[in-house]
Design an enzyme around this catalytic site. Structure first.
Site, PDB file in Angstrom:
ATOM      1  N   PHE A   1      -1.823  -7.117  -3.451  1.00 48.98           N
ATOM      2  CA  PHE A   1      -2.509  -8.408  -3.379  1.00 48.98           C
ATOM      3  C   PHE A   1      -1.707  -9.548  -3.979  1.00 48.98           C
ATOM      4  O   PHE A   1      -1.975 -10.712  -3.715  1.00 48.98           O
ATOM      5  CB  PHE A   1      -3.867  -8.312  -4.114  1.00 48.98           C
ATOM      6  CG  PHE A   1      -3.743  -8.308  -5.616  1.00 48.98           C
ATOM      7  CD1 PHE A   1      -3.544  -9.494  -6.315  1.00 48.98           C
ATOM      8  CD2 PHE A   1      -3.790  -7.123  -6.347  1.00 48.98           C
ATOM      9  CE1 PHE A   1      -3.409  -9.500  -7.698  1.00 48.98           C
ATOM     10  CE2 PHE A   1      -3.648  -7.122  -7.719  1.00 48.98           C
ATOM     11  CZ  PHE A   1      -3.453  -8.322  -8.393  1.00 48.98           C
TER      12      PHE A   1
ATOM     13  N   LYS B   1      -0.039  -3.240   7.074  1.00 51.13           N
ATOM     14  CA  LYS B   1      -1.376  -3.082   6.491  1.00 51.13           C
ATOM     15  C   LYS B   1      -1.392  -3.814   5.148  1.00 51.13           C
ATOM     16  O   LYS B   1      -0.936  -3.319   4.133  1.00 51.13           O
ATOM     17  CB  LYS B   1      -1.738  -1.603   6.266  1.00 51.13           C
ATOM     18  CG  LYS B   1      -3.221  -1.475   5.947  1.00 51.13           C
ATOM     19  CD  LYS B   1      -3.561  -0.402   4.957  1.00 51.13           C
ATOM     20  CE  LYS B   1      -3.273  -0.671   3.523  1.00 51.13           C
ATOM     21  NZ  LYS B   1      -4.050  -1.749   2.861  1.00 51.13           N
TER      22      LYS B   1
ATOM     23  N   SER C   1       0.845  -0.389  -7.106  1.00 55.60           N
ATOM     24  CA  SER C   1       0.837   0.212  -8.441  1.00 55.60           C
ATOM     25  C   SER C   1       1.539   1.576  -8.432  1.00 55.60           C
ATOM     26  O   SER C   1       1.635   2.226  -7.378  1.00 55.60           O
ATOM     27  CB  SER C   1      -0.608   0.376  -8.905  1.00 55.60           C
ATOM     28  OG  SER C   1      -1.290   1.206  -7.990  1.00 55.60           O
TER      29      SER C   1
ATOM     30  N   CYS D   1       5.097  -8.223 -10.503  1.00 56.76           N
ATOM     31  CA  CYS D   1       5.707  -6.970 -10.942  1.00 56.76           C
ATOM     32  C   CYS D   1       6.928  -7.252 -11.800  1.00 56.76           C
ATOM     33  O   CYS D   1       7.438  -6.367 -12.454  1.00 56.76           O
ATOM     34  CB  CYS D   1       6.070  -6.105  -9.753  1.00 56.76           C
ATOM     35  SG  CYS D   1       7.397  -6.811  -8.797  1.00 56.76           S
TER      36      CYS D   1
ATOM     37  N   GLU E   1       0.754  -1.044 -17.917  1.00 56.75           N
ATOM     38  CA  GLU E   1       0.791  -2.336 -17.228  1.00 56.75           C
ATOM     39  C   GLU E   1      -0.576  -3.023 -17.369  1.00 56.75           C
ATOM     40  O   GLU E   1      -1.605  -2.411 -17.082  1.00 56.75           O
ATOM     41  CB  GLU E   1       1.105  -2.100 -15.748  1.00 56.75           C
ATOM     42  CG  GLU E   1       1.248  -3.369 -14.953  1.00 56.75           C
ATOM     43  CD  GLU E   1       1.676  -3.122 -13.507  1.00 56.75           C
ATOM     44  OE1 GLU E   1       1.193  -2.158 -12.889  1.00 56.75           O
ATOM     45  OE2 GLU E   1       2.493  -3.920 -13.002  1.00 56.75           O
TER      46      GLU E   1
HETATM   47  P1  NAD Z   1      -2.504  -1.038  -5.346  1.00 57.98           P
HETATM   48  O1  NAD Z   1      -1.577   0.090  -5.628  1.00 57.98           O
HETATM   49  O2  NAD Z   1      -3.899  -0.943  -5.814  1.00 57.98           O
HETATM   50  O3  NAD Z   1      -2.585  -1.309  -3.761  1.00 57.98           O
HETATM   51  C1  NAD Z   1      -1.424  -1.505  -2.979  1.00 57.98           C
HETATM   52  C2  NAD Z   1      -1.715  -1.115  -1.543  1.00 57.98           C
HETATM   53  O4  NAD Z   1      -2.016   0.287  -1.494  1.00 57.98           O
HETATM   54  C3  NAD Z   1      -2.895  -1.832  -0.909  1.00 57.98           C
HETATM   55  O5  NAD Z   1      -2.566  -2.153   0.425  1.00 57.98           O
HETATM   56  C4  NAD Z   1      -4.011  -0.800  -0.971  1.00 57.98           C
HETATM   57  O6  NAD Z   1      -4.939  -0.958   0.093  1.00 57.98           O
HETATM   58  C5  NAD Z   1      -3.252   0.508  -0.826  1.00 57.98           C
HETATM   59  N1  NAD Z   1      -3.887   1.653  -1.514  1.00 57.98           N
HETATM   60  C6  NAD Z   1      -4.620   1.618  -2.646  1.00 57.98           C
HETATM   61  N2  NAD Z   1      -4.981   2.871  -3.012  1.00 57.98           N
HETATM   62  C7  NAD Z   1      -4.466   3.703  -2.093  1.00 57.98           C
HETATM   63  C8  NAD Z   1      -4.481   5.123  -1.921  1.00 57.98           C
HETATM   64  N3  NAD Z   1      -5.098   5.923  -2.802  1.00 57.98           N
HETATM   65  N4  NAD Z   1      -3.832   5.643  -0.870  1.00 57.98           N
HETATM   66  C9  NAD Z   1      -3.193   4.847   0.004  1.00 57.98           C
HETATM   67  N5  NAD Z   1      -3.141   3.504  -0.097  1.00 57.98           N
HETATM   68  C10 NAD Z   1      -3.764   2.935  -1.129  1.00 57.98           C
HETATM   69  O7  NAD Z   1      -1.775  -2.345  -5.932  1.00 57.98           O
HETATM   70  P2  NAD Z   1      -2.367  -3.828  -6.092  1.00 57.98           P
HETATM   71  O8  NAD Z   1      -3.375  -3.822  -7.175  1.00 57.98           O
HETATM   72  O9  NAD Z   1      -2.702  -4.386  -4.764  1.00 57.98           O
HETATM   73  O10 NAD Z   1      -1.033  -4.586  -6.580  1.00 57.98           O
HETATM   74  C11 NAD Z   1      -0.646  -4.678  -7.924  1.00 57.98           C
HETATM   75  C12 NAD Z   1       0.411  -3.648  -8.257  1.00 57.98           C
HETATM   76  O11 NAD Z   1       1.541  -3.818  -7.414  1.00 57.98           O
HETATM   77  C13 NAD Z   1       0.949  -3.802  -9.675  1.00 57.98           C
HETATM   78  O12 NAD Z   1       1.041  -2.528 -10.251  1.00 57.98           O
HETATM   79  C14 NAD Z   1       2.314  -4.426  -9.489  1.00 57.98           C
HETATM   80  O13 NAD Z   1       3.235  -4.155 -10.527  1.00 57.98           O
HETATM   81  C15 NAD Z   1       2.741  -3.803  -8.202  1.00 57.98           C
HETATM   82  N6  NAD Z   1       3.792  -4.551  -7.532  1.00 57.98           N
HETATM   83  C16 NAD Z   1       5.044  -4.017  -7.508  1.00 57.98           C
HETATM   84  C17 NAD Z   1       6.082  -4.725  -6.918  1.00 57.98           C
HETATM   85  C18 NAD Z   1       7.466  -4.164  -6.886  1.00 57.98           C
HETATM   86  O14 NAD Z   1       8.297  -4.707  -6.178  1.00 57.98           O
HETATM   87  N7  NAD Z   1       7.765  -3.095  -7.615  1.00 57.98           N
HETATM   88  C19 NAD Z   1       5.836  -5.981  -6.321  1.00 57.98           C
HETATM   89  C20 NAD Z   1       4.534  -6.482  -6.346  1.00 57.98           C
HETATM   90  C21 NAD Z   1       3.514  -5.760  -6.958  1.00 57.98           C
END
Ligand code: NAD
Length: 483
Positions: free
Chosen positions: A150, A174, A227, A282, A383
């Site tokens: 997000f 997605k 995450s 991130c 985090e």
């Molecule tokens: P999230 O992991 O909750 O969700 C990310 C995506 O995964 C979404 O599209 C979600 O629908 C999907 N998803 C969630 N649970 C799932 C599951 N069990 N199985 C399959 N798909 C699933 O992350 P968020 O809260 O949207 O974003 C924040 C996180 O993203 C933070 O931890 C941040 O550090 C990380 N982030 C990392 C980077 C990087 O480049 N390393 C960049 C931006 C954000």
């Protein structure tokens, strides 16, 4: 009636087969701005089939022509720059300037993909053996997909798709169900390009749609950003299903401030790194390690600068920090602040309970500082992903490096110093994939791979840069004799 979002599949906007829709909130006004479908396996299957059919024609189109579509895409993105930026604010809560920065950085990935006719070139050796020539060629692989978070609803999805399609693959996006609108407008713009139908597809949804993408036999590879616990699931699921995978995870980024650093300038930079996008980056600065007598100076200056940040609605141009993404995120962050206090950290600045006039129900958390944080505290290890900065003490450079290398994450780390020797030692020894020297947010440009180590990355080929070309192509070796 709240607008129900549609998927974009095979060149058409189509309704999902689901009955379940998730409300999309503006986190400042609390308004429900749309509803996103929890797309099903059937929806994903339809997108995969459309992308598979499109692949056969698309891969035969000369790369120069494929790149031309991205030239046009860039022009249209520039035309709609402000519209996209405003949508990013409305669904994510960041400030309009941060949104503009995000859109600008996203467009850089389109620029990079435009260079593909040059970047995809390969090598060869004439007469590798007598009368035999050997060359490598790059070929596209098939259908790729992205599952994205997000916090950068425009920029992160755009890290992958342009390179993937100019390399000759077809694509399914997605986005996060919390922030699907930036991709909706992006796909409206893509539609104007008149690409062959099925080259780019958009399927909304959450876990089920993501699982459908990962388990579908027609998908060749998946790029994930989110995450760490989910990144691990994605890496394992894709591997089990025989797919290419690059999974970028969460982070806990440390910043060492040495006694010889310019404290005022360093802190200005660190405040931007910690509170930009309300800490939901991130690459956000999460922990400052004050070394020796830098600790007291940096702590005092951080409190001075952070307490003056103007918190408000992101579309107000004077706002310096917007909301976090949702009420649930706000609750989680406030619980973490409480956790820090319980563990004995000193709460120097408390962002809980902040109220913004006119946006009383908004998901605001003000700038927060916890000092005297110790390495074994939860707030030092996990985090928080919000505007909460922890400050730790180290006796010397060695102590700072030890603290940083204990972290299970390895996304980014920075040092502020005027010593070239310490800067070199830091980049040599610290286990993080993006290193900043007198830079708070060590964000790689589109032509460099986005680093990430330990629990911050699962895979081997990173997103962006030359790694992405490896990820999105297959190399074939051709050995020829004609005489
Ligand atoms: P999230 O992991 O909750 O969700 C990310 C995506 O995964 C979404 O599209 C979600 O629908 C999907 N998803 C969630 N649970 C799932 C599951 N069990 N199985 C399959 N798909 C699933 O992350 P968020 O809260 O949207 O974003 C924040 C996180 O993203 C933070 O931890 C941040 O550090 C990380 N982030 C990392 C980077 C990087 O480049 N390393 C960049 C931006 C954000």
């Amino acid at each position: 009636m709240v607008r129900k979002l549609k998927n974009y599949i095979g060149g058409e906007w189509v309704e999902s087969t689901t009955d379940t829709y998730t409300p999309v909130h503006n986190p400042a006004t609390c308004e429900v701005v749309a509803e996103a479908p929890e797309s099903t396996y059937e929806d994903m299957d339809r997108a995969v089939q459309a992308a598979q059919v499109a692949f056969e024609e698309w891969r035969r189109m000369p790369v120069l022509n494929r790149a031309q579509y991205m030239h046009h895409f860039k022009t249209l993105l520039e035309d709609r720059f402000e519209d996209i930026s405003r949508i990013v604010v409305e669904e994510n809560g960041k400030t309009i300037d941060e949104a503009r920065g995000e859109v600008r950085r996203g467009i850089e990935s389109v620029d990079y993909a435009i260079g593909m006719p040059f970047l995809m070139r390969n090598d060869g050796v004439e007469d590798i053996s007598s009368g035999i020539d050997e060359t490598t060629i790059r070929q596209p692989v098939g259908v790729f997909g992205a599952i994205t978070p997000f916090n950068f609803p425009f920029m992160v999805p755009i890290w992958f798709m342009p390179t993937a399609i100019v390399c000759g693959n077809t694509y399914i996006m997605k986005p996060s169900p919390q922030t699907p609108l930036s991709m909706e407008i992006t796909y409206e713009i893509l539609e104007e390009l008149d690409m062959p139908e099925g080259v780019v597809n958009l399927v909304h949804g959450g876990k089920d749609a993501a699982m459908a993408m990962m388990e579908h036999p027609g998908v060749a590879g998946v790029s994930f950003v989110g995450s760490s616990p989910v990144a691990k699931i994605i890496y394992e699921t894709c591997s089990r299903n025989g797919k290419r995978v690059q999974a970028q995870g969460g982070a806990k980024n440390y910043i060492a401030v040495m006694p010889d650093a310019d404290i005022a300038a360093s802190v200005k930079n660190i405040v931007g790194a910690a509170y930009g996008c309300a800490g939901q980056r991130c690459l956000a600065a999460a922990v400052v390690v004050g070394v020796g007598d830098a600790y007291d100076k940096v702590r005092e200056e951080l409190i001075n600068q952070a307490r003056n940040l103007q918190v408000g609605y992101g579309l107000d141009e004077t706002t310096q920090m917007g909301t976090v993404v949702s009420d649930a995120a706000k609750q989680r962050i406030e619980n973490m602040i409480e956790q820090g206090v319980k563990e004995g950290a000193s709460l120097d600045l408390d962002g809980r309970g902040i109220v913004v006039n006119g946006f009383e129900g908004g998901s605001f958390v003000g700038p927060t500082i916890l000092s005297d944080v110790k390495p074994d505290m939860v707030v030092a290890k996990e985090e928080i992903f919000g505007p909460v900065l922890s400050i730790m003490r180290a006796d010397d450079f060695e102590g700072a490096v030890d603290i940083i290398n204990q972290s299970k994450y390895g996304n980014a780390a920075s040092i502020f110093t005027s010593s070239g020797k310490d800067a070199r030692e830091f980049k040599y020894r610290v286990n993080a994939g993006n290193i900043g020297v007198n830079i708070g947010v060590a964000a790689p440009s589109a032509s460099f791979p986005f680093g990430g180590q330990k629990d911050s990355f699962f895979g081997d080929l990173h997103g962006q840069g030359p790694d992405s070309i490896e990820f999105f192509t297959e190399r074939k070796v051709v050995i020829e004799r004609w005489i």
